[in-house]
Every structure is written in structure tokens, then in C-alpha cells.
Design an enzyme around this catalytic site. Structure first.
Site, PDB file in Angstrom:
ATOM      1  N   SER A  13       0.838  -1.196   0.000  1.00 31.71           N
ATOM      2  CA  SER A  13       0.000   0.000   0.000  1.00 31.71           C
ATOM      3  C   SER A  13       0.873   1.245   0.000  1.00 31.71           C
ATOM      4  O   SER A  13       2.097   1.173   0.175  1.00 31.71           O
ATOM      5  CB  SER A  13      -0.916   0.001   1.225  1.00 31.71           C
ATOM      6  OG  SER A  13      -0.146   0.005   2.415  1.00 31.71           O
ATOM      7  N   LEU A  15       1.522   3.376  -2.458  1.00 24.98           N
ATOM      8  CA  LEU A  15       2.334   3.624  -3.652  1.00 24.98           C
ATOM      9  C   LEU A  15       1.931   4.882  -4.398  1.00 24.98           C
ATOM     10  O   LEU A  15       2.666   5.359  -5.257  1.00 24.98           O
ATOM     11  CB  LEU A  15       2.238   2.426  -4.603  1.00 24.98           C
ATOM     12  CG  LEU A  15       2.894   1.129  -4.126  1.00 24.98           C
ATOM     13  CD1 LEU A  15       2.647   0.010  -5.131  1.00 24.98           C
ATOM     14  CD2 LEU A  15       4.390   1.325  -3.931  1.00 24.98           C
ATOM     15  N   TYR A  54      -4.605   9.817  14.070  1.00 30.46           N
ATOM     16  CA  TYR A  54      -3.443   8.932  14.070  1.00 30.46           C
ATOM     17  C   TYR A  54      -3.723   7.645  13.292  1.00 30.46           C
ATOM     18  O   TYR A  54      -2.807   6.957  12.855  1.00 30.46           O
ATOM     19  CB  TYR A  54      -3.041   8.581  15.497  1.00 30.46           C
ATOM     20  CG  TYR A  54      -2.393   9.722  16.247  1.00 30.46           C
ATOM     21  CD1 TYR A  54      -1.210  10.306  15.778  1.00 30.46           C
ATOM     22  CD2 TYR A  54      -2.943  10.223  17.417  1.00 30.46           C
ATOM     23  CE1 TYR A  54      -0.608  11.348  16.452  1.00 30.46           C
ATOM     24  CE2 TYR A  54      -2.348  11.269  18.101  1.00 30.46           C
ATOM     25  CZ  TYR A  54      -1.173  11.835  17.617  1.00 30.46           C
ATOM     26  OH  TYR A  54      -0.580  12.878  18.287  1.00 30.46           O
ATOM     27  N   LYS A 189       9.291  -9.489 -10.743  1.00 35.83           N
ATOM     28  CA  LYS A 189       8.461 -10.570 -10.230  1.00 35.83           C
ATOM     29  C   LYS A 189       7.294 -10.071  -9.368  1.00 35.83           C
ATOM     30  O   LYS A 189       6.158 -10.588  -9.510  1.00 35.83           O
ATOM     31  CB  LYS A 189       9.317 -11.560  -9.433  1.00 35.83           C
ATOM     32  CG  LYS A 189       8.612 -12.883  -9.129  1.00 35.83           C
ATOM     33  CD  LYS A 189       8.286 -13.635 -10.421  1.00 35.83           C
ATOM     34  CE  LYS A 189       9.550 -14.175 -11.085  1.00 35.83           C
ATOM     35  NZ  LYS A 189       9.240 -14.982 -12.281  1.00 35.83           N
ATOM     36  N   GLN A 192       4.605  -9.027 -11.703  1.00 37.77           N
ATOM     37  CA  GLN A 192       3.975 -10.188 -12.332  1.00 37.77           C
ATOM     38  C   GLN A 192       2.991 -10.868 -11.386  1.00 37.77           C
ATOM     39  O   GLN A 192       1.873 -11.232 -11.777  1.00 37.77           O
ATOM     40  CB  GLN A 192       5.054 -11.188 -12.754  1.00 37.77           C
ATOM     41  CG  GLN A 192       5.998 -10.686 -13.842  1.00 37.77           C
ATOM     42  CD  GLN A 192       7.091 -11.692 -14.134  1.00 37.77           C
ATOM     43  OE1 GLN A 192       6.840 -12.894 -14.265  1.00 37.77           O
ATOM     44  NE2 GLN A 192       8.327 -11.215 -14.227  1.00 37.77           N
ATOM     45  N   GLY A 353      -8.809  20.491  15.650  1.00 33.32           N
ATOM     46  CA  GLY A 353      -8.645  19.274  16.441  1.00 33.32           C
ATOM     47  C   GLY A 353      -9.839  19.077  17.352  1.00 33.32           C
ATOM     48  O   GLY A 353     -10.693  19.960  17.497  1.00 33.32           O
ATOM     49  N   CYS A 380     -10.355  26.814  12.935  1.00 30.47           N
ATOM     50  CA  CYS A 380     -11.375  26.082  13.696  1.00 30.47           C
ATOM     51  C   CYS A 380     -11.043  26.126  15.194  1.00 30.47           C
ATOM     52  O   CYS A 380     -11.264  27.141  15.836  1.00 30.47           O
ATOM     53  CB  CYS A 380     -11.504  24.655  13.187  1.00 30.47           C
ATOM     54  SG  CYS A 380     -13.042  23.858  13.706  1.00 30.47           S
ATOM     55  N   LEU A 381     -10.498  25.064  15.759  1.00 26.69           N
ATOM     56  CA  LEU A 381     -10.109  25.088  17.166  1.00 26.69           C
ATOM     57  C   LEU A 381      -9.090  26.194  17.414  1.00 26.69           C
ATOM     58  O   LEU A 381      -9.043  26.778  18.502  1.00 26.69           O
ATOM     59  CB  LEU A 381      -9.539  23.728  17.578  1.00 26.69           C
ATOM     60  CG  LEU A 381      -9.147  23.556  19.047  1.00 26.69           C
ATOM     61  CD1 LEU A 381     -10.331  23.819  19.972  1.00 26.69           C
ATOM     62  CD2 LEU A 381      -8.586  22.153  19.281  1.00 26.69           C
ATOM     63  N   ARG A 460     -18.430  21.395  16.066  1.00 31.69           N
ATOM     64  CA  ARG A 460     -19.665  21.261  16.828  1.00 31.69           C
ATOM     65  C   ARG A 460     -19.920  22.474  17.725  1.00 31.69           C
ATOM     66  O   ARG A 460     -21.057  22.781  18.063  1.00 31.69           O
ATOM     67  CB  ARG A 460     -19.604  19.972  17.666  1.00 31.69           C
ATOM     68  CG  ARG A 460     -20.852  19.656  18.458  1.00 31.69           C
ATOM     69  CD  ARG A 460     -20.728  18.321  19.202  1.00 31.69           C
ATOM     70  NE  ARG A 460     -20.743  17.185  18.293  1.00 31.69           N
ATOM     71  CZ  ARG A 460     -19.682  16.420  18.017  1.00 31.69           C
ATOM     72  NH1 ARG A 460     -18.509  16.684  18.581  1.00 31.69           N
ATOM     73  NH2 ARG A 460     -19.782  15.413  17.178  1.00 31.69           N
ATOM     74  N   HIS A 505     -12.547  25.742   7.802  1.00 36.24           N
ATOM     75  CA  HIS A 505     -11.263  25.149   7.398  1.00 36.24           C
ATOM     76  C   HIS A 505     -10.843  25.678   6.029  1.00 36.24           C
ATOM     77  O   HIS A 505     -11.173  25.089   4.987  1.00 36.24           O
ATOM     78  CB  HIS A 505     -11.383  23.628   7.358  1.00 36.24           C
ATOM     79  CG  HIS A 505     -11.469  22.997   8.702  1.00 36.24           C
ATOM     80  ND1 HIS A 505     -10.365  22.526   9.385  1.00 36.24           N
ATOM     81  CD2 HIS A 505     -12.533  22.776   9.516  1.00 36.24           C
ATOM     82  CE1 HIS A 505     -10.740  22.028  10.551  1.00 36.24           C
ATOM     83  NE2 HIS A 505     -12.057  22.174  10.662  1.00 36.24           N
ATOM     84  N   GLU A 507      -8.117  25.512   4.562  1.00 40.90           N
ATOM     85  CA  GLU A 507      -7.152  24.659   3.868  1.00 40.90           C
ATOM     86  C   GLU A 507      -7.799  23.782   2.798  1.00 40.90           C
ATOM     87  O   GLU A 507      -7.120  23.306   1.881  1.00 40.90           O
ATOM     88  CB  GLU A 507      -6.390  23.773   4.866  1.00 40.90           C
ATOM     89  CG  GLU A 507      -7.198  22.691   5.563  1.00 40.90           C
ATOM     90  CD  GLU A 507      -7.829  23.146   6.870  1.00 40.90           C
ATOM     91  OE1 GLU A 507      -8.066  22.291   7.749  1.00 40.90           O
ATOM     92  OE2 GLU A 507      -8.084  24.357   7.012  1.00 40.90           O
TER      93      GLU A 507
END
Length: 529
Positions: A13, A15, A54, A189, A192, A353, A380-381, A460, A505, A507
Site C-alpha cells: 500500500s 504507492l 493517528y 516478479k 507479475q 482538532g 477552527c479550534l 460542533r 477550514h 485549507e
């Protein structure tokens, strides 16, 4: 008829399937086609909204309020198109839809199975993406071929090919092509075996984008072509680049867009890629460095702030500077050390956050920026802690706080959105695009160059308007408002060089050559500082 391109990955994974799909999207859009992008994630969460940063990095938010995988940020930044909730689909959402239908009795008492019920639901999402007027839908299949979680998606796209035909569906496979430094050779390989795994599942890739450290010779390309049953020209090499923004040009030079167009019988206009080459010129010509202190809670995993990082770099390049980020763990800041840690800061950004951990450190970062007249951008925060800090140290209120962190605070500067169910995690946020009215003659109005800003939200809690008059009397300006509910969107302190914070946000709307106005103003303020 809409054409469909499916991007799968093999061997390992990470890539860059998303970057590959996004880069192809850039080339096809630059060739006159309308492009839509989509991501299928195999995990069983309904969406990443309740997942720890995380675990999964940032949660990217679309205009219609979908909480999505961070790859959608790459999609939007690359193709410069606003995507939707149909662009992000998880196994959890698929299974939830099928099981809810079963509970309603939609299946007439039949046994519910992966095939056809789950695969049909996946196909429904694929075909729905094709109903928005796009010429091409590019869909990334998350995970790695061979993973048990991904198999229903692979089966679904196999069926789509059967239903629509090869002239309407293309399969692009992105496997790892390792380079062994000891022997000085590439090993085909793994490629393949990855293609063999695809064949087991009924899919012959049309194009292979080999991810490798360096470029390859004709011998290696011919070997992949021979053993993977595709033409030589359909073996595309994607070596490691210094920047992800180099990838579209790498694929452009190998005519990936033309190969895809040929198979799908699409007519392309002359590919106008000037906007991308202009951005790369900015990227390669920027010599001077501007440093930004980012005071966050999840700094150990940089992907938690991926769109913030990209927005800073984009704004820096727009002004001819590279951006260096100095990461500060907010949980490590306290009254004894914050001045020493932040003493060299030329600009401070406090991102969003959730949760109490590290809040005091963010408050101290806002205090340091305000008192030392250092450019500050709160997101935000980062806006909420700036108002709490102002209430504490300027207004001298007793123990001001957000009720998110202290429900018994005598001065709830930040409070829950009224009338919402606060017992359920998820589904109670203000999500998606909202219109912000900007106050004339303010920094926000100057930066946005107009009376309104349209930005995306994910929170929120809101600023408590009961304190608004006190803040304004002490010098804080509320320069942006969601008028319909009188909610504070932007604050600023005009006596400082640059002290701006937004409840939304910003960004999420930065694009190459088009930095978000708040990020652009922030970087310009640091350069001038």
C-alpha cells in the site's frame, strides 16, 4: 456516454494510486474533458469522521458536508473540481445501506449475499458518479489487490467492465517495481505476481503504472509487457519524485492520457498544461525559505494536517518562497517553557482538532502570537482557543473556556450548537460549505477581495454571542459571520500585523496557483515581518 477508469494497487500500500489517478485527471481535464473522481475504501467505518487522526490522517470535507478520506484532498487540489459525498464510499457505508434495505424488507425475504447485493450496491455508487455530467469518472480502489476487504470492489468493477464493454472501461494497475541496489537491477516478479492476482479475480489490467525508485530501461519494460500481457507503450513508469506535483508531467511525457483515450475511444483536444508547468516553475524557482510554527495535537503524524501543509506550500510558492514547517506538540507547551519554545517564531498557525489534550498549549501559542505581534492564523479550534485566550488575558474573565473541555466553566466563551443532540458522536457537526458575510474595511474583506467567503466547516462548538460586545469593546473585530444564525466565522485583531482566525477550514479550498486567501495573507505577513 460516461467512461470509467479504475485504479488499483498491488504488492504494497501507499504507492500513490490517488496521485496517479489525480495526475491522470489533470491530463484529461487539460485535454478538454470533464472529470469526476471517486474513492472506495475497504474499511468498515461508515466514514472516517469518528476515526483518530493517528489512524487515518486528516478528515477531508466536501462542499456537501461529507467527511472523507484525505485522498479527496489530492483529487480536488489536482483537478480543481469540487467533489461530493458520492466521491467517498467505504465498505461500512455499502454494508450499512444493504442491511438497512434488508431490515426494511426490500429483498422480499431473500438471502442477502456479497454477490449480488453488496456488489450491486457498489455498482450503484459507480454509476451514480457517472450521472453528474462528467465525461470520465476515475475511481481509486483502496487497499491492495489480494486483500480480503477489497474483493467485493474488485468483483464489482469486473462486472462493470462486462456490462459496459472494454471501450467504456479501463483498468490501471499500480504495483511496486522494486530496485535492488546490491545487484543494481529492477525486479519484475512482484509486478507479475500482482497482475496474476488480478487475473485470478477476473481482471486483466490495460495499463500498468510501475512505481519504482528510478526510471527503467527498455529491457525491463519489455519484460513487464510480455509477462503481464499488455503492449510496451502501456507500461508507464512512475519513479519517485521530489514533489507529488511533478507526477502529472511525468505521466504526460509518457502519453498516459492518450493511451487511455485511445482505448476508451475518446477524442482529446490539444492538452493545455501551461497552468501546471507554471506551478512547477514556481516550485523549482523558489529559493528563499519562510518558516511557520504549527502548534498542533497530532504532529507525530503529518498526514493529520495534510491540507494545511499543502496550503502553506501553495501560498509560499505563490509568493516566491519555500515553506519550512516547525512542528510543535501543543501538549508539551506550558507556562514555564512556551516563551522559550516559540521565541524564534516568525509566524504561528494553530490548526483544528478535537478533545481536551494539548488545549492549554494552543492557548499559550495564541497568547504568544498576540502579545509579541507575530502573524497568527487560527483554524477552527485555533480560532476558539484564540478567543479563550483573549477572554482570559485581555478581558480578565474568570476561568474562560469551551464547554467542550469544561462543562462547568463560569465563562463559556465557546459553547455547543444549540438544539443539537450532544450525546451521539458523529452526525452533530456543522459540516460542509457555508456562506460567510465579511465586514467591510477588515483584513478578511481585504484578503477575500469581496463581501462574501464560501468555505467548508467541520465543528460542533461555536463562539458564544453573549460575550461579543465585551470582545469588541476590547479591540477584537468579528469580521466574518454566518448571517442566518448569527454565528461568528472570522475574528481578527486589527492592532496586530496579522492576527486572523476562522471557524471554518480554509485549507480545503487551496489549489495550485490559487492559494486560499487566509493562507496567502498569512504567508505575506510573515514575509513582511
Amino acid at each position: 456516454m460516461t467512461k470509467y477508469i479504475f485504479v488499483t494497487g498491488g504488492v504494497v500500500s501507499g504507492l500513490g494510486k490517488g496521485i496517479t489517478g489525480s495526475s491522470l485527471g489533470v491530463l484529461l481535464k487539460s485535454s478538454g474533458l470533464k472529470v469526476f473522481m471517486q474513492k472506495f475504501d475497504p474499511y468498515l467505518n461508515v466514514d472516517p469522521g469518528t476515526m483518530s487522526p493517528y489512524q487515518h490522517g486528516e478528515v477531508y470535507v466536501t462542499e456537501d458536508g461529507a467527511e472523507t478520506d484525505l485522498d479527496l484532498g489530492h483529487y480536488e487540489r489536482f483537478i480543481d473540481e469540487s467533489l461530493s459525498k458520492n466521491s467517498s464510499v467505504t465498505s461500512g457505508r455499502i454494508y450499512l445501506s444493504v442491511l438497512e434495505a434488508e431490515r426494511r424488507g426490500d429483498w422480499d425475504g431473500k438471502t442477502v449475499q456479497v454477490i449480488p447485493h453488496i456488489t450491486d450496491e457498489i455498482k450503484k455508487k459507480i454509476y451514480l458518479a457517472g450521472k453528474n455530467g462528467a465525461d470520465v469518472v476515475i475511481t481509486e480502489i483502496g487497499g491492495t489487490v489480494g486483500d480480503i476487504e477489497s474483493q467485493p470492489f474488485i468483483e464489482a468493477i469486473r462486472q462493470v467492465r462486462m456490462e459496459l464493454g472494454k471501450e467504456n472501461v479501463a483498468f490501471i494497475h499500480v504495483p511496486l517495481l522494486p530496485y535492488l541496489r546490491v545487484s543494481g537491477e529492477h525486479k519484475t516478479k512482484p509486478v507479475q505476481h500482482s497482475v496474476k492476482e488480478m487475473l485470478k479475480l477476473g481482471i486483466q489490467p490495460d495499463i500498468i503504472v510501475a512505481r519504482t525508485e528510478t526510471t527503467i530501461g527498455d529491457e525491463v519494460r519489455n519484460k513487464i509487457s510480455l509477462f503481464c500481457n499488455i503492449p510496451d507503450e502501456n507500461v508507464i513508469v512512475a519513479p519517485d519524485e521530489n514533489s507529488i506535483y511533478e507526477v502529472p508531467m511525468t505521466l504526460f511525457k509518457q502519453d498516459l492520457h492518450k493511451i487511455v483515450a485511445k482505448q476508451l475511444n475518446m477524442k482529446l483536444k490539444t492538452t493545455k498544461i501551461d497552468h501546471w508547468t507554471n506551478f512547477l516553475t514556481k516550485l523549482n524557482n523558489a529559493k528563499e525559505v519562510v518558516e511557520v510554527y504549527v502548534v498542533g495535537k497530532y504532529v507525530e503524524l503529518k498526514d493529520a494536517y495534510l491540507s494545511v501543509i499543502e496550503s502553506l506550500h501553495i501560498a509560499g510558492l505563490e509568493n516566491g518562497f519555500k515553506v519550512k514547517i516547525n512542528w510543535i506538540q501543543s501538549a508539551n507547551l506550558n507556562d514555564q517553557n512556551y516563551q522559550d519554545v516559540l521565541k524564534d517564531a516568525k509566524g504561528i498557525l494553530v490548526p483544528g482538532g478535537f478533545g481536551k489534550r494539548g488545549i492549554e498549549g494552543k492557548v499559550l501559542a495564541a497568547k504568544f502570537a498576540r502579545e509579541n505581534n507575530i502573524p497568527y492564523l487560527g483554524i477552527c479550534l485555533g480560532m476558539q482557543v484564540a478567543t479563550v485566550e483573549f477572554a482570559k488575558n485581555v478581558l480578565k474573565l474568570e476561568n474562560p473556556n469551551s464547554t467542550e473541555f469544561d462543562q462547568n466553566t463560569p465563562n463559556p466563551i465557546i459553547d455547543i450548537i444549540k438544539g443539537k443532540d450532544t450525546q451521539t458522536i458523529g452526525g452533530t457537526l456543522r459540516l460542509g460549505l457555508y456562506k460567510t458575510k465579511l465586514k467591510p474595511k477588515t483584513m478578511a474583506h481585504k484578503l477575500y477581495k469581496g463581501d462574501f467567503a464560501y468555505e467548508r466547516h467541520r465543528h460542533r462548538y461555536e463562539f458564544n454571542n453573549d460575550y461579543r460586545q465585551q470582545f469588541e469593546a476590547a479591540g477584537m473585530v468579528f469580521s466574518g459571520e454566518y448571517v442566518e444564525k448569527k454565528l461568528v466565522e472570522i475574528i481578527e485583531i486589527p492592532t496586530n500585523k496579522f492576527f486572523v482566525a476562522a471557524q471554518y477550514h480554509p485549507e480545503f479550498t487551496s489549489r495550485p496557483n490559487k492559494p486560499n486567501p487566509l493562507f496567502n495573507g498569512f504567508i505575506q505577513a510573515i514575509i513582511k515581518n
